[in-house]
Design an enzyme around this catalytic site. Structure first.
Site, PDB file in Angstrom:
ATOM      1  CG  HIS A  75      -2.126  -0.868   1.060  1.00 44.36           C
ATOM      2  ND1 HIS A  75      -3.245  -0.760   1.838  1.00 44.36           N
ATOM      3  CD2 HIS A  75      -2.377  -1.860   0.173  1.00 44.36           C
ATOM      4  CE1 HIS A  75      -4.145  -1.649   1.440  1.00 44.36           C
ATOM      5  NE2 HIS A  75      -3.638  -2.339   0.438  1.00 44.36           N
ATOM      6  CE1 TYR A 203      -4.906   3.980   9.025  1.00 44.94           C
ATOM      7  CE2 TYR A 203      -5.367   3.553  11.337  1.00 44.94           C
ATOM      8  CZ  TYR A 203      -4.630   3.304  10.200  1.00 44.94           C
ATOM      9  OH  TYR A 203      -3.612   2.392  10.239  1.00 44.94           O
ATOM     10  N   PRO A 291      -3.339   0.080  19.071  1.00 42.42           N
ATOM     11  CG  PRO A 291      -5.298  -1.104  18.662  1.00 42.42           C
ATOM     12  CD  PRO A 291      -4.536  -0.425  19.756  1.00 42.42           C
ATOM     13  CE  LYS A 295       4.256   3.177  12.904  1.00 43.09           C
ATOM     14  NZ  LYS A 295       5.018   2.971  11.677  1.00 43.09           N
ATOM     15  CE1 TYR A 383      -1.066   4.260   9.144  1.00 38.31           C
ATOM     16  CE2 TYR A 383       0.134   3.037   7.478  1.00 38.31           C
ATOM     17  CZ  TYR A 383      -0.979   3.191   8.270  1.00 38.31           C
ATOM     18  OH  TYR A 383      -2.003   2.289   8.204  1.00 38.31           O
TER      19      TYR A 383
HETATM   20  C1  PHB Z   1      -5.047  -4.434  10.864  1.00 30.83           C
HETATM   21  O1  PHB Z   1      -5.161  -4.689   9.662  1.00 30.83           O
HETATM   22  O2  PHB Z   1      -5.264  -5.289  11.731  1.00 30.83           O
HETATM   23  C2  PHB Z   1      -4.667  -3.059  11.260  1.00 30.83           C
HETATM   24  C3  PHB Z   1      -4.251  -2.171  10.298  1.00 30.83           C
HETATM   25  C4  PHB Z   1      -3.918  -0.884  10.664  1.00 30.83           C
HETATM   26  C5  PHB Z   1      -3.999  -0.498  11.980  1.00 30.83           C
HETATM   27  C6  PHB Z   1      -4.389  -1.394  12.957  1.00 30.83           C
HETATM   28  C7  PHB Z   1      -4.726  -2.693  12.589  1.00 30.83           C
HETATM   29  O3  PHB Z   1      -3.705   0.772  12.309  1.00 30.83           O
END
Ligand code: PHB
Ligand code: APR
Length: 392
Positions: A75, A203, A291, A295, A383
């Site tokens: 990505h 997000y 989460p 990270k 990120y």
């Molecule tokens: C996930 O795909 O589990 C995931 C992806 C991004 C995040 C947290 C969890 O910020």
């Protein structure tokens, strides 16, 4: 009582312990891993699934990334949205880097397979009960295995045993400061057999709470909803979950069979010292991040890369400068990641009534994000992750 002799005794077969063993093996340094769960359990434990480019590089160098490259999804950006209004964060433009979507349990399967191919012993269902002699040159890990009391005599101990492990408990209390935040919300996470209707992660802040659209593959969606800490999966029918996800994300989703549903609390935790004599902590044993930003695994891999470098220097030249600096170097990175994870968490979660001072400050951050390339770049560089040699 039988004693196993090795160079580095590793407690925990999560991403930290497995990666450490493989990094050492590559330089001819012997280790033994003990893990109190079964192989099946650790290979199926569902966690996040986003790898920084740094992390992928480590697995590449270990020759353990073949399936990751076949099945992982690269990505180049993500979206951050506020009540339906979306801002793209372009990683490629701001950092020339990318992230890879690949489930942590798949990483763990690949690493266990690589360990077994390279003759690294992993004892599953073996529980460390005591770490002795950390201040000496001959530490010993005591453990139980198939009803017997056994021990590992080694030169160094890798405490890669997660948040509830023995490693951190073995550090003298006066050797560290502890920091923590327990957030007043949790994540309800689902995995579903559903083709993701979005190409990059979203997000989303919404007045009902945060939602995250992620995925595991072209056919499996991974999605999350902010819920109260005392909420329970029993309160969430599949239909209610999909309705609420669509509402908060502001998009239509392909609905499919939900095959995993669980609620995880969110916390930030760390200690500011990760070593004591010949015991070195790595990964969740020393720090937990919320989460938002995914990270945890990446930080664990950064820790063990630094630890492996220190151990390799020690065995190759008898010098100890990298080991002496291990904790200082790791903790600097941990603070950066704690700040970013905390920032993303507060940015995207509902915490106060709309119209309150706090919520209007939060909204002003989103407004700023839509007008400032600098702000977008700040998010992008955190990120995708900072190069390993940034924190010295
Ligand atoms: C996930 O795909 O589990 C995931 C992806 C991004 C995040 C947290 C969890 O910020
Ligand atoms: N003896 C043997 N093994 C132990 C003991 C013990 N006394 N205590 C804990 N363990 C094992 C756990 O069963 C677990 O499998 O240590 C392992 C630690 O692995 P993880 O919890 O996966 O931690 P880590 O390797 O640091 O990986 C960090 O995993 O927790 C996620 O979100 C986190 O993605 C991050 C990553």
């Amino acid at each position: 009582m039988e004693t196993i002799r090795t160079q580095v005794g590793i407690i925990g077969a999560g991403p930290a312990g497995l990666t450490l063993a493989l990094l050492l093996e590559k330089q001819g340094i012997q280790s033994v891993i003990i893990e109190n769960r079964s192989r099946e359990y650790v290979e199926n434990r569902v966690r996040a699934g986003l790898l920084e480019y740094n992390t992928v590089e480590v697995f590449d160098n270990l020759g353990a990334a073949e399936r990751l490259h076949q099945e992982g999804l690269v990505h180049h950006g993500c979206y951050i949205s506020y009540n339906g209004k979306s801002q793209h964060i372009d990683f490629a433009k701001h950092t020339q880097k990318e992230v890879t979507i690949y489930g942590q349990q798949e990483v763990v399967k690949d690493l266990i397979k690589a360990c077994s191919e390279r003759g690294i012993d992993i004892l599953f269902e073996a529980e460390a009960t005591q770490i002795e002699g950390c201040e000496s040159e001959n530490p010993v890990i005591h453990f139980t295995y198939k009803g017997e009391n056994l021990s590992i005599a080694c030169d160094f101990v890798g405490g890669c045993d997660g948040f509830h492990g023995l490693g951190r408990k073995t550090l003298p209390k006066e050797s560290y400061n502890e920091f923590k935040i327990e957030y007043p919300f949790s994540w309800l996470g689902i995995l579903a057999h559903a083709v993701p209707s979005y190409e990059e992660l979203i997000y989303a802040y919404h007045s009902n709470g945060f939602a995250l659209a992620s995925l595991r593959s072209e056919k499996i969606s991974r999605l999350y909803l902010q819920v109260d800490n005392d909420d329970s999966v029993a309160n969430w029918s599949d239909e209610k979950i999909w309705d609420e996800l669509e509402n908060r994300l502001g998009i239509q989703l392909n609905r499919g069979e939900i095959f995993e549903k669980s609620i995880t609390p969110m916390r930030s935790f760390m200690i500011d010292n990760m070593q004591y004599g010949r015991l070195f902590l790595a990964g969740d044993a020393a720090h937990i991040v919320p989460p938002t930003g995914a990270k945890g695994l990446n930080l664990a891999v950064a820790d063990v890369s630094a630890l492996a470098n220190g151990l390799i220097q020690f065995y190759q030249s008898s010098e100890q400068t990298l080991l002496d600096n291990y904790s200082r170097k790791c903790v600097a990175r941990v603070w950066r990641v704690q700040d970013f994870s905390n920032f993303m968490t507060y940015l995207c979660h509902k915490q106060s009534d709309e119209g309150s001072f706090e919520s209007l400050l939060q909204k002003s951050k989103f407004d700023y994000l839509t007008i400032s390339e600098a702000y977008q770049k700040t998010i992008a560089e955190n990120y995708v992750g900072f190069p390993f040699d940034t924190f010295n």
